[in-house]
Design a protein around this motif. Structure first.
Motif, PDB file in Angstrom:
ATOM      1  N   LYS A  33       0.840  -1.199   0.000  1.00  0.00           N
ATOM      2  CA  LYS A  33       0.000   0.000   0.000  1.00  0.00           C
ATOM      3  C   LYS A  33       0.875   1.249   0.000  1.00  0.00           C
ATOM      4  O   LYS A  33       1.778   1.386   0.824  1.00  0.00           O
ATOM      5  CB  LYS A  33      -0.886  -0.006   1.253  1.00  0.00           C
ATOM      6  N   SER A  34       0.614   2.150  -0.946  1.00  0.00           N
ATOM      7  CA  SER A  34       1.307   3.434  -0.974  1.00  0.00           C
ATOM      8  C   SER A  34       0.318   4.506  -1.399  1.00  0.00           C
ATOM      9  O   SER A  34      -0.666   4.231  -2.082  1.00  0.00           O
ATOM     10  CB  SER A  34       2.507   3.404  -1.918  1.00  0.00           C
ATOM     11  N   PHE A  35       0.574   5.730  -0.967  1.00  0.00           N
ATOM     12  CA  PHE A  35      -0.284   6.851  -1.292  1.00  0.00           C
ATOM     13  C   PHE A  35       0.477   7.830  -2.179  1.00  0.00           C
ATOM     14  O   PHE A  35       1.568   8.266  -1.829  1.00  0.00           O
ATOM     15  CB  PHE A  35      -0.753   7.559  -0.012  1.00  0.00           C
ATOM     16  N   TRP A  36      -0.110   8.170  -3.321  1.00  0.00           N
ATOM     17  CA  TRP A  36       0.487   9.098  -4.268  1.00  0.00           C
ATOM     18  C   TRP A  36      -0.260  10.427  -4.172  1.00  0.00           C
ATOM     19  O   TRP A  36      -1.480  10.473  -4.305  1.00  0.00           O
ATOM     20  CB  TRP A  36       0.361   8.562  -5.690  1.00  0.00           C
ATOM     21  N   THR A  37       0.483  11.510  -3.952  1.00  0.00           N
ATOM     22  CA  THR A  37      -0.096  12.840  -3.858  1.00  0.00           C
ATOM     23  C   THR A  37       0.597  13.741  -4.868  1.00  0.00           C
ATOM     24  O   THR A  37       1.823  13.863  -4.857  1.00  0.00           O
ATOM     25  CB  THR A  37       0.105  13.419  -2.440  1.00  0.00           C
ATOM     26  N   ARG A  38      -0.181  14.356  -5.739  1.00  0.00           N
ATOM     27  CA  ARG A  38       0.411  15.280  -6.706  1.00  0.00           C
ATOM     28  C   ARG A  38       0.943  16.502  -5.958  1.00  0.00           C
ATOM     29  O   ARG A  38       0.224  17.120  -5.165  1.00  0.00           O
ATOM     30  CB  ARG A  38      -0.627  15.710  -7.733  1.00  0.00           C
ATOM     31  N   ILE A  39       2.207  16.839  -6.219  1.00  0.00           N
ATOM     32  CA  ILE A  39       2.820  17.963  -5.509  1.00  0.00           C
ATOM     33  C   ILE A  39       3.408  19.013  -6.449  1.00  0.00           C
ATOM     34  O   ILE A  39       3.924  20.024  -5.984  1.00  0.00           O
ATOM     35  CB  ILE A  39       3.918  17.481  -4.529  1.00  0.00           C
ATOM     36  N   GLY A  40       3.347  18.791  -7.760  1.00  0.00           N
ATOM     37  CA  GLY A  40       3.897  19.785  -8.672  1.00  0.00           C
ATOM     38  C   GLY A  40       4.004  19.259 -10.084  1.00  0.00           C
ATOM     39  O   GLY A  40       3.376  18.263 -10.452  1.00  0.00           O
ATOM     40  N   ALA A  41       4.841  19.948 -10.878  1.00  0.00           N
ATOM     41  CA  ALA A  41       5.016  19.595 -12.285  1.00  0.00           C
ATOM     42  C   ALA A  41       6.398  20.026 -12.753  1.00  0.00           C
ATOM     43  O   ALA A  41       7.072  20.817 -12.083  1.00  0.00           O
ATOM     44  CB  ALA A  41       3.939  20.259 -13.127  1.00  0.00           C
ATOM     45  N   ALA A  42       6.812  19.495 -13.907  1.00  0.00           N
ATOM     46  CA  ALA A  42       8.110  19.847 -14.487  1.00  0.00           C
ATOM     47  C   ALA A  42       7.944  20.134 -15.975  1.00  0.00           C
ATOM     48  O   ALA A  42       7.190  19.431 -16.665  1.00  0.00           O
ATOM     49  CB  ALA A  42       9.110  18.713 -14.282  1.00  0.00           C
ATOM     50  N   TRP A  43       8.646  21.173 -16.435  1.00  0.00           N
ATOM     51  CA  TRP A  43       8.623  21.558 -17.844  1.00  0.00           C
ATOM     52  C   TRP A  43      10.035  21.448 -18.401  1.00  0.00           C
ATOM     53  O   TRP A  43      10.997  21.808 -17.733  1.00  0.00           O
ATOM     54  CB  TRP A  43       8.151  23.000 -17.999  1.00  0.00           C
ATOM     55  N   ASP A  44      10.134  20.960 -19.638  1.00  0.00           N
ATOM     56  CA  ASP A  44      11.452  20.835 -20.256  1.00  0.00           C
ATOM     57  C   ASP A  44      11.915  22.190 -20.773  1.00  0.00           C
ATOM     58  O   ASP A  44      11.120  23.046 -21.137  1.00  0.00           O
ATOM     59  CB  ASP A  44      11.439  19.795 -21.369  1.00  0.00           C
ATOM     60  N   HIS A  45      13.232  22.385 -20.766  1.00  0.00           N
ATOM     61  CA  HIS A  45      13.830  23.608 -21.270  1.00  0.00           C
ATOM     62  C   HIS A  45      13.833  23.589 -22.787  1.00  0.00           C
ATOM     63  O   HIS A  45      13.889  22.518 -23.407  1.00  0.00           O
ATOM     64  CB  HIS A  45      15.261  23.759 -20.762  1.00  0.00           C
ATOM     65  N   GLU A  46      13.791  24.758 -23.383  1.00  0.00           N
ATOM     66  CA  GLU A  46      13.767  24.858 -24.844  1.00  0.00           C
ATOM     67  C   GLU A  46      15.001  24.235 -25.486  1.00  0.00           C
ATOM     68  O   GLU A  46      14.931  23.692 -26.576  1.00  0.00           O
ATOM     69  CB  GLU A  46      13.647  26.319 -25.272  1.00  0.00           C
ATOM     70  N   ASP A  47      16.148  24.305 -24.802  1.00  0.00           N
ATOM     71  CA  ASP A  47      17.377  23.754 -25.382  1.00  0.00           C
ATOM     72  C   ASP A  47      17.487  22.244 -25.176  1.00  0.00           C
ATOM     73  O   ASP A  47      18.437  21.619 -25.640  1.00  0.00           O
ATOM     74  CB  ASP A  47      18.616  24.462 -24.834  1.00  0.00           C
ATOM     75  N   GLY A  48      16.517  21.644 -24.474  1.00  0.00           N
ATOM     76  CA  GLY A  48      16.521  20.194 -24.271  1.00  0.00           C
ATOM     77  C   GLY A  48      17.534  19.708 -23.252  1.00  0.00           C
ATOM     78  O   GLY A  48      17.782  18.512 -23.150  1.00  0.00           O
ATOM     79  N   LYS A  49      18.119  20.618 -22.473  1.00  0.00           N
ATOM     80  CA  LYS A  49      19.180  20.232 -21.547  1.00  0.00           C
ATOM     81  C   LYS A  49      18.788  20.288 -20.085  1.00  0.00           C
ATOM     82  O   LYS A  49      19.646  20.338 -19.219  1.00  0.00           O
ATOM     83  CB  LYS A  49      20.409  21.116 -21.782  1.00  0.00           C
TER      84      LYS A  49
END
Length: 79
Positions: A33-49
């Motif tokens: 049993k585990s609980f997953w809680t959304r805590i944020g997000a990530a966006w990729d950089h335009e240069d792909g790095k």
């Protein structure tokens, strides 16, 4: 004061972009049993790095942070 308003006028407007990943805090409660809680997000950089990670909540009780690609179900919920 004028310097600040000039800066705002010269900034290139950013387009809203869907996140590349959704950040979850995963707390293990038992072996199966585990609980997953959304805590944020990530966006990729335009240069792909790299990525920009925006956390809306920082877990302090241990566990782990997991980045997952957004699913259609997540996008439909607006989560």
């Amino acid at each position: 004061m004028a310097r600040n308003s000039n800066y705002k006028n010269n900034r290139k407007a950013r387009e809203a972009k869907a996140p590349a990943f959704i950040a979850y805090h995963v707390a293990e409660k038992s072996e199966d049993k585990s609980f997953w809680t959304r805590i944020g997000a990530a966006w990729d950089h335009e240069d792909g790095k790299g990525f920009t990670l925006q956390l809306d909540l920082v877990p302090v009780s241990g566990g782990r942070i997991v980045l997952r690609t957004p699913s259609e179900a997540t996008e439909e919920r607006g989560a």
